[in-house]
Scaffold this motif. Structure first.
Motif, PDB file in Angstrom:
ATOM      1  N   PRO A  31       0.830  -1.202   0.000  1.00 59.83           N
ATOM      2  CA  PRO A  31       0.000   0.000   0.000  1.00 59.83           C
ATOM      3  C   PRO A  31       0.870   1.260   0.000  1.00 59.83           C
ATOM      4  CG  PRO A  31      -0.280  -1.269   2.037  1.00 59.83           C
ATOM      5  CD  PRO A  31       0.906  -1.818   1.327  1.00 59.83           C
ATOM      6  N   VAL A  32       0.470   2.235  -0.795  1.00 62.89           N
ATOM      7  CA  VAL A  32       1.215   3.494  -0.900  1.00 62.89           C
ATOM      8  C   VAL A  32       0.230   4.643  -0.755  1.00 62.89           C
ATOM      9  CG1 VAL A  32       2.658   4.935  -2.390  1.00 62.89           C
ATOM     10  CG2 VAL A  32       2.901   2.465  -2.469  1.00 62.89           C
ATOM     11  N   ALA A  33       0.554   5.617   0.123  1.00 60.56           N
ATOM     12  CA  ALA A  33      -0.218   6.863   0.177  1.00 60.56           C
ATOM     13  C   ALA A  33       0.668   7.960  -0.365  1.00 60.56           C
ATOM     14  CB  ALA A  33      -0.658   7.177   1.595  1.00 60.56           C
ATOM     15  N   PHE A  34       0.042   8.917  -1.059  1.00 61.44           N
ATOM     16  CA  PHE A  34       0.821   9.787  -1.920  1.00 61.44           C
ATOM     17  C   PHE A  34       0.172  11.159  -2.004  1.00 61.44           C
ATOM     18  CE2 PHE A  34       1.985  10.804  -6.470  1.00 61.44           C
ATOM     19  CZ  PHE A  34       3.352  10.941  -6.251  1.00 61.44           C
ATOM     20  N   MET A  35       1.012  12.211  -2.039  1.00 64.93           N
ATOM     21  CA  MET A  35       0.501  13.560  -2.274  1.00 64.93           C
ATOM     22  C   MET A  35       0.944  13.965  -3.681  1.00 64.93           C
ATOM     23  SD  MET A  35       0.787  15.637   1.298  1.00 64.93           S
ATOM     24  CE  MET A  35       2.513  15.467   1.657  1.00 64.93           C
ATOM     25  N   PRO A  36       0.071  13.867  -4.675  1.00 64.91           N
ATOM     26  CA  PRO A  36       0.499  13.974  -6.077  1.00 64.91           C
ATOM     27  C   PRO A  36       1.140  15.308  -6.450  1.00 64.91           C
ATOM     28  CG  PRO A  36      -1.673  13.014  -5.927  1.00 64.91           C
ATOM     29  CD  PRO A  36      -1.340  13.525  -4.567  1.00 64.91           C
ATOM     30  N   ASN A  37       0.601  16.423  -5.947  1.00 64.37           N
ATOM     31  CA  ASN A  37       1.165  17.703  -6.363  1.00 64.37           C
ATOM     32  C   ASN A  37       2.549  17.941  -5.795  1.00 64.37           C
ATOM     33  OD1 ASN A  37      -0.624  18.881  -8.151  1.00 64.37           O
ATOM     34  ND2 ASN A  37      -2.032  19.356  -6.501  1.00 64.37           N
ATOM     35  N   LEU A  38       2.811  17.384  -4.634  1.00 66.34           N
ATOM     36  CA  LEU A  38       4.116  17.578  -4.013  1.00 66.34           C
ATOM     37  C   LEU A  38       5.036  16.417  -4.327  1.00 66.34           C
ATOM     38  CD1 LEU A  38       2.887  18.862  -0.565  1.00 66.34           C
ATOM     39  CD2 LEU A  38       3.425  20.153  -2.600  1.00 66.34           C
ATOM     40  N   ASN A  39       4.492  15.391  -4.986  1.00 69.17           N
ATOM     41  CA  ASN A  39       5.264  14.216  -5.341  1.00 69.17           C
ATOM     42  C   ASN A  39       5.902  13.589  -4.101  1.00 69.17           C
ATOM     43  OD1 ASN A  39       5.920  12.488  -7.360  1.00 69.17           O
ATOM     44  ND2 ASN A  39       7.905  13.448  -7.771  1.00 69.17           N
TER      45      ASN A  39
END
Lengths: 233, 247
Positions: B186-194
Motif C-alpha cells: 500500500p502506498v499513500a501519496f501527495m500527487p502535487n508535491l510528489n
C-alpha cells in the motif's frame, strides 16, 4: 512567472496556483517559490498576491474581532465564553465591572450567568493563551433582546457587502439593528418581530445565494416585496 | 469465494474480477454527506464501502493530550460488525488500532498542524463493507473529509496498493488476491508535491518487483486523485460565485 488559474476558478487543496514572483495570501502557502492552495475555494490574484476565498473554513480568533458568544460558566474571577472557535474565550470580571474585582463584594452570577449571550471584542489572543474578551467599548456587552442567526464564518464578508453596502441596505430597509459577529453569529434587533424576521430572511437568502452576482439589488427587491405583503410596516 | 481458486490470473492475463493487471477497481467518491460532521466523505472502491467524518479543530479532550505547539490529529479506523463475511467483534482489534495509527501518520504530513496549537482534529473512519485495500480507501476518504471540514492542507492524500499475484505485479488487490497472493504494497501519496506519506509491504518481493509495484501504485494514486478533486469540486459546482465583494 505565470499563474495557473483563471479568476474565480474553483481550486482544491494542493493545486499549484502560481510560480515565481508572487506572494502567498489567504488560504495559500508557498514552497520552492511556487504558490499552492491550502483550502477549497476560489482563486484570485491581487497585486502579485494570490488569495483563495475559502468555501469551507472555521472561525479562528484574531485580536480586534467583534464576536458574539454564549457564556458557558461562571468562574472565580470571570466567565468562560463559547465563541464557536477552537478555543473557549475568557471574560474577566474586572473588565465587566470596570473596576477591580473583589470576590467578597461582587457576585458574578448576578452579572452574567451560563447561557447569556454577549457581544464582545477579542482583546488578546496568542498561540499560548486562550482568547480574552473585552466588553469595555460602546455597543459591546450582554444581549438583552433581538434574535440570533448563525451563518458560515466565511460568508460574513458577503453579508457586509462592498464597503458595507449590503448590511446598511438591510438595516435601512428593515429598520433593524444588526450586529455581525465575525465568528458567524449575527444579532438582529428590531422594533417588532416582523422586522426581525424580515432581516433574518434576507440574511439567510444571502447565505444561500452568496455565489450569484447582483445580489444586493435582488435583496433590496426581496425586502421591498416582502414589506409590501405585510402592509408596509 | 472462501475456497482457494485455482488460478488468480488466467492465460489471457485477466484477473478473477475481470480486470487487467494494471487496472483499478471502479471508484466512486462523495463529499459532505454527513450534516452533523464538520466534514465528511464516502468512498466506494470496488466492493469497499467506507465513511469518513472529520470534526474540528476543537478543544482537545482529554486536555492532557493536547500539544502546546501544534494541533493533534486523531484517527479511529473501525470496521462494522457486518463489514466482513464472518461477524467481526465491534471492539477495536489489534489490527484496527494499528491501521488507525498508520492512517493518522499518512495524513499528518498533509496538514499544517503547527497553525492551530492546543487543538485537536478527530477523524472517524467506518468501514461498512470490506473487500481488501480498506486502508488505502480510508486514507483517500479521510483526506477528503478533512478538506471538506475546511482544514488547511498542503495537498490531498490519496492511497492505492499494488501487489504480487501468481508471480505477476498487479494494481489494487481485492480481498481474495490479497489473501492468496504473495505480496501487498500500500502506498499513500501527495500527487502535487510528489511525496509518499505511507509505504508498507507485506509478503515477499524482489527489489525489481518492489519498484515496479511502487510505481504502479503511484500511477493508481494519480488516477484516484483526479476523482478525488472531482468529488470535492462537485459539491461546490453549484455555488461557484461569479462575483465576490468584500469589505
Amino acid at each position: 512567472m505565470p499563474t495557473y488559474f483563471e479568476k474565480k476558478q474553483l481550486v482544491t487543496p494542493g493545486e499549484m496556483l502560481a510560480e515565481g514572483d508572487y506572494l502567498a495570501g489567504k488560504n495559500t502557502y508557498a514552497e520552492n517559490s511556487k504558490i499552492y492552495a491550502s483550502r477549497i475555494g476560489l482563486a484570485d490574484c491581487n497585486n502579485k498576491q494570490v488569495n483563495v476565498v475559502a468555501l469551507r473554513s472555521f472561525y479562528f480568533p484574531k485580536v480586534g474581532d467583534v464576536v458574539i458568544g454564549t457564556v458557558l460558566e461562571v468562574g472565580f474571577n470571570g466567565w468562560t465564553v463559547d465563541i464557536k472557535a477552537p478555543y473557549t474565550a475568557l471574560l474577566r470580571a474586572s473588565d465587566v465591572l470596570s473596576r477591580p474585582f473583589k470576590p467578597q463584594n461582587d457576585e458574578l452570577s448576578q452579572v452574567l450567568i451560563g447561557g447569556d449571550l454577549i457581544v464582545a471584542k477579542i482583546a488578546s489572543y496568542d498561540r499560548a493563551h486562550d482568547p480574552q474578551l473585552t466588553v469595555g467599548e460602546p455597543g459591546l456587552g450582554k444581549i438583552t433582546r433581538g434574535q440570533i442567526i448563525k451563518v458560515t464564518p466565511s460568508k460574513i464578508p458577503r453579508v457586509i457587502g462592498k464597503k458595507g453596502s449590503m448590511i446598511s441596505m438591510i438595516k435601512k430597509e428593515t429598520n433593524c439593528q444588526i450586529i455581525l459577529g465575525l465568528n458567524g453569529v449575527i444579532l438582529v434587533t428590531g422594533k417588532n418581530p416582523d422586522n426581525e424576521e424580515l432581516a433574518i430572511a434576507a440574511i439567510q437568502k444571502i447565505e444561500n445565494e452568496s455565489h450569484t452576482s447582483g445580489l444586493t439589488d435582488r435583496i433590496t427587491q426581496f425586502l421591498k416585496e416582502e414589506r409590501g405583503k405585510t402592509g408596509g410596516k | 469465494m472462501n475456497e482457494k481458486p485455482e488460478k488468480l490470473i488466467n492465460k489471457k492475463g485477466i484477473r478473477l474480477d475481470g480486470r487487467k493487471a494494471d487496472e483499478l477497481r471502479p471508484v466512486k467518491l462523495e463529499v459532505g454527506i454527513l450534516p452533523n460532521a464538520d466534514g465528511s466523505a464516502y468512498i466506494e472502491h470496488g466492493k469497499n464501502k467506507i465513511l469518513a467524518a472529520a470534526f474540528g479543530p476543537r478543544e482537545m479532550h482529554p486536555k492532557h493530550l493536547s500539544r502546546p505547539d501544534r494541533m493533534v490529529l486523531r484517527c479511529r479506523y473501525h470496521m462494522a460488525p457486518f463489514s466482513v463475511g464472518e461477524r467481526k467483534s465491534p471492539a477495536p482489534s489489534r489490527r484496527e488500532i494499528e491501521l488507525s495509527k498508520v492512517i493518522r501518520e499518512s495524513l499528518e504530513p498533509s496538514l499544517f498542524l503547527e497553525y492551530y496549537p492546543r487543538t485537536g482534529v478527530d477523524v472517524f473512519i467506518e468501514v461498512l463493507q470490506a473487500d481488501g485495500g480498506t486502508r488505502c480507501a480510508s486514507i483517500t476518504a479521510a483526506s477528503l473529509a478533512l478538506a471538506d471540514a475546511g482544514i488547511p492542507m498542503r495537498d490531498l492524500v490519496v492511497a492505492c496498493a499494488a501487489g504480487k499475484v501468481e508471480d505477476k505485479v498487479v494494481l489494487d488487490l481485492f480481498d481474495t488476491e490479497d489473501k492468496v497472493g504473495s505480496a501487498d504494497v500500500p502506498v499513500a501519496f501527495m500527487p502535487n508535491l510528489n511525496a509518499v506519506t505511507l509505504l508498507q509491504m507485506d509478503g515477499q518481493l524482489t527489489p525489481d518487483e518492489f519498484e515496479k509495484a511502487v510505481s504502479m501504485a503511484i500511477g493508481g494514486c494519480r488516477k484516484i486523485y483526479e476523482l478525488q478533486k472531482e468529488a470535492l469540486k462537485t459539491k461546490y459546482m453549484l455555488i461557484e460565485p461569479e462575483e465576490e465583494d468584500e469589505e
